[in-house]
Design an enzyme around this catalytic site. Structure first.
Site, mmCIF file in Angstrom:
data_model
loop_
_atom_site.group_PDB
_atom_site.id
_atom_site.type_symbol
_atom_site.label_atom_id
_atom_site.label_comp_id
_atom_site.label_asym_id
_atom_site.label_seq_id
_atom_site.Cartn_x
_atom_site.Cartn_y
_atom_site.Cartn_z
ATOM 1 N N ARG A 1 0.809 -1.212 0.000
ATOM 2 C CA ARG A 1 0.000 0.000 0.000
ATOM 3 C C ARG A 1 0.846 1.268 0.000
ATOM 4 N NH1 ARG A 1 -2.844 -0.020 5.317
ATOM 5 N NH2 ARG A 1 -4.336 -1.466 4.410
ATOM 6 N N HIS B 1 6.085 -23.469 6.771
ATOM 7 C CA HIS B 1 7.516 -23.429 6.450
ATOM 8 C C HIS B 1 8.314 -24.539 7.124
ATOM 9 C CE1 HIS B 1 7.981 -21.117 10.207
ATOM 10 N NE2 HIS B 1 9.261 -21.425 10.151
ATOM 11 N N LYS C 1 6.865 -20.060 23.859
ATOM 12 C CA LYS C 1 7.700 -18.868 23.701
ATOM 13 C C LYS C 1 8.451 -18.632 25.004
ATOM 14 C CE LYS C 1 5.530 -17.528 19.802
ATOM 15 N NZ LYS C 1 5.933 -18.372 18.656
ATOM 16 N N ASP D 1 -0.881 -20.667 16.668
ATOM 17 C CA ASP D 1 0.329 -20.158 16.010
ATOM 18 C C ASP D 1 1.302 -21.295 15.684
ATOM 19 O OD1 ASP D 1 2.017 -17.969 15.097
ATOM 20 O OD2 ASP D 1 3.275 -18.325 16.853
ATOM 21 N N LYS E 1 0.495 -19.427 6.242
ATOM 22 C CA LYS E 1 -0.305 -19.809 7.400
ATOM 23 C C LYS E 1 -0.590 -18.566 8.229
ATOM 24 C CE LYS E 1 1.345 -20.110 11.430
ATOM 25 N NZ LYS E 1 2.371 -19.421 12.224
ATOM 26 N N GLU F 1 11.113 -21.949 21.758
ATOM 27 C CA GLU F 1 11.721 -20.705 21.271
ATOM 28 C C GLU F 1 12.146 -19.850 22.445
ATOM 29 O OE1 GLU F 1 9.832 -18.946 17.550
ATOM 30 O OE2 GLU F 1 8.147 -19.855 18.585
ATOM 31 N N HIS G 1 2.626 -26.169 12.443
ATOM 32 C CA HIS G 1 3.972 -26.767 12.451
ATOM 33 C C HIS G 1 4.048 -28.076 13.241
ATOM 34 C CE1 HIS G 1 4.834 -22.961 10.763
ATOM 35 N NE2 HIS G 1 5.013 -22.269 11.875
HETATM 36 C C1 BG6 Z 1 5.926 -18.874 12.798
HETATM 37 C C2 BG6 Z 1 5.215 -18.378 14.014
HETATM 38 O O1 BG6 Z 1 5.049 -19.565 11.968
HETATM 39 O O2 BG6 Z 1 6.994 -19.719 13.171
HETATM 40 C C3 BG6 Z 1 6.176 -17.668 14.949
HETATM 41 O O3 BG6 Z 1 4.167 -17.495 13.648
HETATM 42 C C4 BG6 Z 1 7.368 -18.544 15.248
HETATM 43 O O4 BG6 Z 1 5.525 -17.287 16.157
HETATM 44 C C5 BG6 Z 1 7.978 -19.098 13.970
HETATM 45 O O5 BG6 Z 1 8.318 -17.769 15.960
HETATM 46 C C6 BG6 Z 1 9.062 -20.114 14.288
HETATM 47 O O6 BG6 Z 1 9.728 -20.479 13.108
HETATM 48 P P1 BG6 Z 1 11.211 -20.992 13.133
HETATM 49 O O7 BG6 Z 1 11.503 -21.389 11.729
HETATM 50 O O8 BG6 Z 1 12.052 -19.842 13.600
HETATM 51 O O9 BG6 Z 1 11.283 -22.119 14.108
#
Ligand code: BG6
Length: 486
Positions: A46, A173, A335, A230, A143, A211, A235
């Protein structure tokens, strides 16, 4: 497959994902010679930006991500492909510019939606209204696809009015991570593992996605979503499927996805009846990570002091099929935990007829540790004899190690490099099919409903710890405990 030229039309091109992940991945593909000469990248957002100021933003982001390996020549080659187009996502007439761009050009057009999922439908409708969807075009969706089963169905319905399922690439991913793909090789190319991958040999499985980071200024997004939506819905469940699925009959997208779907269908629902025994939800309080003080979740920037959103989830999951009958899968993700670790640990049963000192039995059990990050690799713990002249046979646990990082093999490509490449090649096997996403939502919705019904408490844990104590209690019994990295 040979690379064909394609136009990547990137919606949300100055957003966090594009700058932090997608452009650096495109840079690496460029550097590796994996972008077709005629492929172009058209960024849409935008902001009123000209090509130069957009390029400057992208360059800064790529330099940051690539670090000292950055090479001017690769960047210049990438830059030649990049253009910027200003577009208001909800403004149909802005899409005419896309139409003008794509008509006479590449045979393959990829519409990459790095935007909030609420807008996926709008973008498709507007693309269609401007006649900017080329036949055979592909659409990539980040996602999360939806917030629950219903909203996910609604998005999938709208998108599928304009794109057939084979044109839709839903991104998770984690499926692009090297070691996750390696699971397929490990399980199905090695009879040693393949033949022992079941309830006869495996005691239980653990998957940890921990994480150190908190919510990184994303309160607005995260507080509505929580760790369940999330990380678990996508994942964690995808990894569970990769570990638990039966051998696909072929290495094709649908064969693999059919098997993953079978796992999803066999997941025992977690409902009000068993939720207290099978789940833990937590939220971080202030603490320290690597000696650095961190605020609690409720004190994060933009935070709301009475939020009930979970930042940690631990689960005991059962898969009701022949292969996994009686084998619990323990999953945890959070987290602000002590370390950034993603790993899958397969704990094997011990020998039934045991001739060694029984006190050592649990210490030397076989474990297969699949590390996704950091230090990508696979480690097998085996029992060996202690080297000593001591009387009797003292055992110890030693590791057979496969290290995928560094060494001969060089840098490991980021997940997004692999995913963008497969998207350009038109290979859907690393993307998630509609029925998988919906089955996963259905299971997660049940669990979230059960939390509401039972008012499952939110357990505090200190930032920098491994989560609430009740996560340890969830796994304990029968000598089980969460795997500790050594
Ligand atoms: C994302 C989440 O899909 O994956 C994040 O929205 C998360 O909250 C992230 O931190 C973690 O990805 P990776 O590849 O760093 O483990």
């Amino acid at each position: 497959t040979e690379l064909a030229p394609c136009d990547l039309i990137l919606f949300g091109c100055v957003g966090d994902l594009s700058l932090r992940k997608l452009f650096p991945a495109l840079y690496h593909l460029q550097a590796a010679g994996l972008l077709h000469e005629q492929s172009r990248i058209i960024g849409l957002a935008r902001k009123p930006l000209d090509d130069e100021s957009f390029a400057a933003q992208v360059e800064a982001a790529v330099r940051r991500a690539v670090g000292s390996a950055f090479k001017e020549s690769h960047w210049q080659a990438l830059l030649k492909r990049i253009r910027y187009l200003r577009l208001e996502l909800s403004e149909p007439k802005d899409y005419l510019a896309i139409k003008t761009l794509v008509v006479d050009l590449s045979p393959t057009v990829i519409y990459y939606l790095a935007t909030p999922p609420e807008l996926y439908g709008t973008v498709c409708e507007n693309l269609n209204a401007s006649d900017a969807i080329v036949p055979g075009g592909r659409i990539a969706l980040e996602k999360p696809v939806g917030h629950d089963l219903e909203s996910s169905r609604c998005i999938n319905d709208t998108v599928s009015r304009y794109f057939s399922e084979s044109q839709i690439y839903r991104i998770d991913h984690y499926l692009g991570k090297e070691t996750v793909q390696n699971l397929i090789a490990l399980r199905f190319a090695n009879n040693l593992f393949g033949s022992q991958w079941d309830q006869n040999h495996i005691d239980h499985v653990q998957i940890t996605l921990a994480e150190e980071v908190g919510i990184e200024g994303r309160w607005g997004y995260y507080d509505r979503v929580g760790q369940m939506r999330d990380m678990v819905q996508n994942h964690l469940i995808q990894l569970l499927c990769m570990v638990a699925m039966d051998p696909p009959t072929q290495l094709t997208a649908d064969s693999i996805r059919d098997e993953k779907l079978n796992v999803l269908r066999a997941l025992r629902p977690i409902t009000a009846k068993n939720v207290a025994r099978r789940s833990v939800r937590g939220q971080y309080r202030a603490g320290q990570i690597d000696g650095v003080p961190c605020p609690g979740y409720l004190e994060e920037q933009g935070g709301r002091s009475n939020s009930d959103t979970e930042t940690f989830v631990a689960l005991r999951v059962s898969i009701d099929n022949w292969r996994w009958s009686g084998v619990p899968f323990y999953l945890r993700t959070g987290k602000r935990l002590a370390d950034k670790v993603s790993e899958i640990v397969i704990h094997y049963k011990s020998q039934r007829h045991y001739i060694f000192d029984p006190r050592q039995r649990s210490m030397v059990q076989n474990k297969l540790i699949i590390r996704l990050q950091p230090d990508e690799g696979i480690r097998l713990r085996v029992a060996t004899k202690e080297q000593s002249l001591q009387q009797g046979m003292a055992l110890q646990s030693q590791a057979l190690d496969l290290d995928f990082g560094g060494g001969q093999q060089g840098r490991i490509p980021d997940a997004y490099e692999r995913l963008l490449l497969e998207l350009m090649r038109g290979n859907s096997s690393l993307f998630v099919r509609r029925d998988e996403i919906e089955a996963s939502w259905e299971w997660c919705d049940n669990l979230i409903d059960a939390w509401h019904q039972c008012q499952t408490p939110l357990e505090p844990y200190a930032a920098g710890s491994w989560g609430p104590d009740s996560a340890d209690a969830l796994i304990s019994g029968r000598g089980r405990a969460w795997h500790q990295r050594v």
